[in-house]
Design a protein around this motif. Structure first.
Motif, PDB file in Angstrom:
ATOM      1  N   ALA A  87       1.545   9.860   4.413  1.00  0.00           N
ATOM      2  CA  ALA A  87       1.148   8.471   4.157  1.00  0.00           C
ATOM      3  C   ALA A  87       0.610   7.821   5.424  1.00  0.00           C
ATOM      4  CB  ALA A  87       2.333   7.691   3.612  1.00  0.00           C
ATOM      5  N   GLU A 117       0.122  16.871   2.466  1.00  0.00           N
ATOM      6  CA  GLU A 117       0.471  15.447   2.531  1.00  0.00           C
ATOM      7  C   GLU A 117       1.992  15.304   2.447  1.00  0.00           C
ATOM      8  OE1 GLU A 117      -2.112  12.472   0.463  1.00  0.00           O
ATOM      9  OE2 GLU A 117      -0.210  11.901  -0.492  1.00  0.00           O
ATOM     10  N   THR A 136       3.152   1.430  -3.738  1.00  0.00           N
ATOM     11  CA  THR A 136       2.524   1.454  -5.065  1.00  0.00           C
ATOM     12  C   THR A 136       1.872   2.788  -5.372  1.00  0.00           C
ATOM     13  OG1 THR A 136       0.464   0.557  -4.155  1.00  0.00           O
ATOM     14  CG2 THR A 136       2.059  -1.022  -5.044  1.00  0.00           C
ATOM     15  N   ASN A 137       1.523   3.565  -4.329  1.00  0.00           N
ATOM     16  CA  ASN A 137       0.843   4.847  -4.501  1.00  0.00           C
ATOM     17  C   ASN A 137      -0.530   4.722  -5.145  1.00  0.00           C
ATOM     18  OD1 ASN A 137       2.763   6.674  -3.389  1.00  0.00           O
ATOM     19  ND2 ASN A 137       4.028   6.419  -5.217  1.00  0.00           N
ATOM     20  N   SER A 138      -1.066   3.496  -5.190  1.00  0.00           N
ATOM     21  CA  SER A 138      -2.371   3.310  -5.832  1.00  0.00           C
ATOM     22  C   SER A 138      -3.379   2.638  -4.910  1.00  0.00           C
ATOM     23  CB  SER A 138      -2.212   2.477  -7.112  1.00  0.00           C
ATOM     24  OG  SER A 138      -1.619   1.218  -6.826  1.00  0.00           O
ATOM     25  N   TRP A 197       0.841  -1.205   0.000  1.00  0.00           N
ATOM     26  CA  TRP A 197       0.000   0.000   0.000  1.00  0.00           C
ATOM     27  C   TRP A 197       0.874   1.252   0.000  1.00  0.00           C
ATOM     28  CZ3 TRP A 197      -0.925   4.157   3.275  1.00  0.00           C
ATOM     29  CH2 TRP A 197      -2.134   4.841   3.107  1.00  0.00           C
ATOM     30  N   ASN A 203      -2.842   9.163   6.143  1.00  0.00           N
ATOM     31  CA  ASN A 203      -3.809   8.534   5.238  1.00  0.00           C
ATOM     32  C   ASN A 203      -4.149   7.120   5.704  1.00  0.00           C
ATOM     33  OD1 ASN A 203      -3.994  10.756   3.542  1.00  0.00           O
ATOM     34  ND2 ASN A 203      -2.313  10.059   2.220  1.00  0.00           N
ATOM     35  N   ARG A 241      -4.831   6.010  -0.430  1.00  0.00           N
ATOM     36  CA  ARG A 241      -3.382   6.247  -0.355  1.00  0.00           C
ATOM     37  C   ARG A 241      -3.071   7.739  -0.402  1.00  0.00           C
ATOM     38  NH1 ARG A 241       0.792   7.658   0.381  1.00  0.00           N
ATOM     39  NH2 ARG A 241       2.836   6.799  -0.101  1.00  0.00           N
ATOM     40  N   HIS A 242      -3.843   8.503  -1.163  1.00  0.00           N
ATOM     41  CA  HIS A 242      -3.638   9.952  -1.243  1.00  0.00           C
ATOM     42  C   HIS A 242      -4.927  10.674  -0.871  1.00  0.00           C
ATOM     43  CE1 HIS A 242       0.418   9.730  -2.857  1.00  0.00           C
ATOM     44  NE2 HIS A 242       0.008   8.792  -3.701  1.00  0.00           N
ATOM     45  N   GLU A 276      -4.436  14.493  -0.002  1.00  0.00           N
ATOM     46  CA  GLU A 276      -4.234  15.292  -1.205  1.00  0.00           C
ATOM     47  C   GLU A 276      -5.538  15.468  -1.967  1.00  0.00           C
ATOM     48  OE1 GLU A 276      -2.204  14.285  -5.398  1.00  0.00           O
ATOM     49  OE2 GLU A 276      -0.761  14.357  -3.735  1.00  0.00           O
TER      50      GLU A 276
END
Length: 521
Positions: A321, A315, A299-301, A296, A324, A305-306, A309
């Motif tokens: 992170a 962020e 991968t930033n996906s 998690w 989040n 995850r965001h 933002e």
């Protein structure tokens, strides 16, 4: 609670060490810890673990397709192999899931090795279930100092239908049970190692009356327990139920060791150090728990995850992170807290040990492959009845002997039982949360240890059997009773085996196994 097969006691030097004589019983018990390589104990271990592996691996690819909650976890695991996180193929984006990732990553290892097949997604569960039996045997051997009782504990879990079904199905609970049991095993080893260090200090001349400072010990196994507990939390958050009770055990064992060593005010002396090591151990828990979320993070996906933002909040690279992830956890906890949907196979904690509502994982009532006019194929998450219906009497015996004998083993087993059972009663009464019988899986090793403890009490007198002593009639009768009990459990397991593994049998034979009628259908 030793038997005549337990390692023979080691005679102690009658001369006192320093100003405090090390009791013979302490020397005798600690000396057996150096005998963990006893070849007979490992022979028993390997035979039982081999039998457990065969029962859990043979025919594991049947039935074909997903059964019960396999529609969730193997598919999530396969997506994690491809995307690094759970994925929603329909929307081509990250999926929102409410359990941590580690259990699914372990399932993914099987899928990586054997493909997205029944063998691939069920193989890791079978390995986890087999490892639980291995650890349980070794823990029982260390606690009871008896090859016989250690073998009984392993055999009872091997022949439990509840454990067998979960070892052959790709759900998360078997991994949770494995890491909780591994945590407990590390704590028991830590207790023994700590007391053995005190013994060596006394033998080296430590005198509590004249020493300016106490010996310092690094509790490596306590730190290992923290790692294992972090992995347990990385499978399911319900692992946290065990945390306060395991922590109380550690502190109580430390105080008991200091009292045995002759330390004045054993409760107040070095309690800060005890708590400090516990904090460090729990810090490792947090670190390794966060490590299970690596996919998690990198991968930033992943889902949320965001999130900051996306909602026009700052962020920062690392802190953002973590914030989040905290939001993700808050949302998941809210989901769990509000989960009150009715389900035909849900059950309440007061039903679990009575087998009041088992879960049907698979059912097929068509076809004539069994040679009869009507056949039935079922996988029922049902504990071996004779074994499970003995849990409540065993808990009663555990409480009785724990009070009467002040036996640390009874308290240790009891701590696991409380952590694995009591919190579910609270949630059932407080908010009526939807629950299933497989939630009890992490408490199962402690239930079996309670039965083993009771059998040991029947087989031997309170002081155990010293080398050279002959068995009394009472001990002989107790051994026969214990052996008969294990044999009856084995026969009961064999009778119900077809509905544990999904064999096709005549409908009448299936119906004959529904001992509690509609409650089991």
């Amino acid at each position: 609670m030793a038997t005549d097969i337990a390692p023979a006691p080691v005679e102690s030097d009658p001369a006192p060490v320093g100003k405090r004589r090390v009791p013979d019983v302490v020397r005798r018990r600690l000396s057996t810890l150096d005998n963990w390589l006893n070849p007979y104990s490992w022979l028993v271990t390997l035979v039982i673990v081999g039998l457990a592996a065969i029962l859990r691996l043979v025919g594991i690819s049947k039935p074909k397709g997903y059964i019960f909650d396999e529609i969730y976890y193997p598919t999530d695991a396969w997506d994690m192999l491809k995307h690094g996180v759970e994925w929603d193929e329909r929307n081509n984006g990250p999926a929102y899931v409410v359990h941590p990732p580690l259990g699914k990553w372990l399932i993914a290892l099987g899928e990586k090795a054997f493909g997205n097949t029944e063998l691939g997604w069920r193989f890791p569960a079978a390995i986890a279930g087999t490892l639980m039996i291995l650890i349980l045997i070794r823990v029982a051997y260390r606690m009871f100092r008896s090859i016989v009782l250690a073998g009984v504990a392993g055999l009872l879990m091997t022949l439990d239908g509840f454990h067998l079904v979960l070892s052959r199905t790709s759900l998360l609970d078997i991994f949770l049970g494995l890491f909780i049991l591994a945590t407990f095993a590390a704590l028991v080893i830590d207790r023994d190692a700590h007391r053995r260090r005190w013994l060596r200090a006394l033998e080296d001349g430590f005198d509590a009356d004249t020493a300016r400072r106490l010996p310092h010990f690094v509790p490596w196994w306590l730190l290992v327990a923290g790692v294992m507990f972090g992995l347990a939390c990385g499978v399911k958050w319900s692992a946290l139920f065990f945390a306060p009770f395991f922590a109380i055990l550690v502190v109580a064992w430390r105080i008991g060791a200091r009292r045995s060593a002759g330390i004045r005010r054993p409760i107040s002396v070095r309690i800060g150090g005890d708590l400090g090591w516990l904090v460090l151990s729990f810090t490792l828990t947090v670190v390794f728990y966060l490590a299970t979320w690596t996919g998690w993070f990198v991968t930033n996906s992943g889902y949320f995850r965001h999130w900051r933002e996306a909602n026009n909040m700052s962020e920062p690279p690392i802190l953002g992170a973590l914030l989040n992830l905290m939001h993700y956890h808050h949302q998941a906890y809210t989901f769990h807290s509000g989960l009150t949907d009715r389900h035909p196979y849900q059950s309440w904690p007061w039903q679990w040990l009575l087998l009041g509502r088992p879960v049907a994982f698979h059912w097929n009532g068509t076809g004539t492959a069994c040679g009869a006019n009507t056949c039935a194929t079922e996988i029922l998450l049902l504990g071996t009845p004779i074994l499970w219906w003995s849990f409540l009497p065993a808990i009663g015996a555990l409480i009785w002997f724990g009070i009467a004998r002040r036996d640390w083993r009874a308290y240790a087993i009891g701590a696991g039982l409380i952590g694995g059972l009591v919190p579910w009663f609270y949630y059932a009464i407080a908010d009526g949360r939807t629950m299933f019988s497989f939630y009890v899986l992490p408490a199962l090793p402690f239930l079996i240890l309670a039965v083993t403890y009771a059998l040991g009490a029947i087989m031997t007198p309170p002081g155990g059997i010293e080398a050279g002593e002959r068995r009394s009639d009472r001990q002989l009768v107790g051994t026969v009773i214990a052996a008969a009990y294990v044999a009856i459990v084995a026969l009961c397991f064999a009778y119900f085996y077809p509905i544990f593994v999904g064999q096709t049998i005549p409908y009448e034979a299936w119906q004959a196994r529904m001992w509690l009628g509609s409650r089991w259908i």
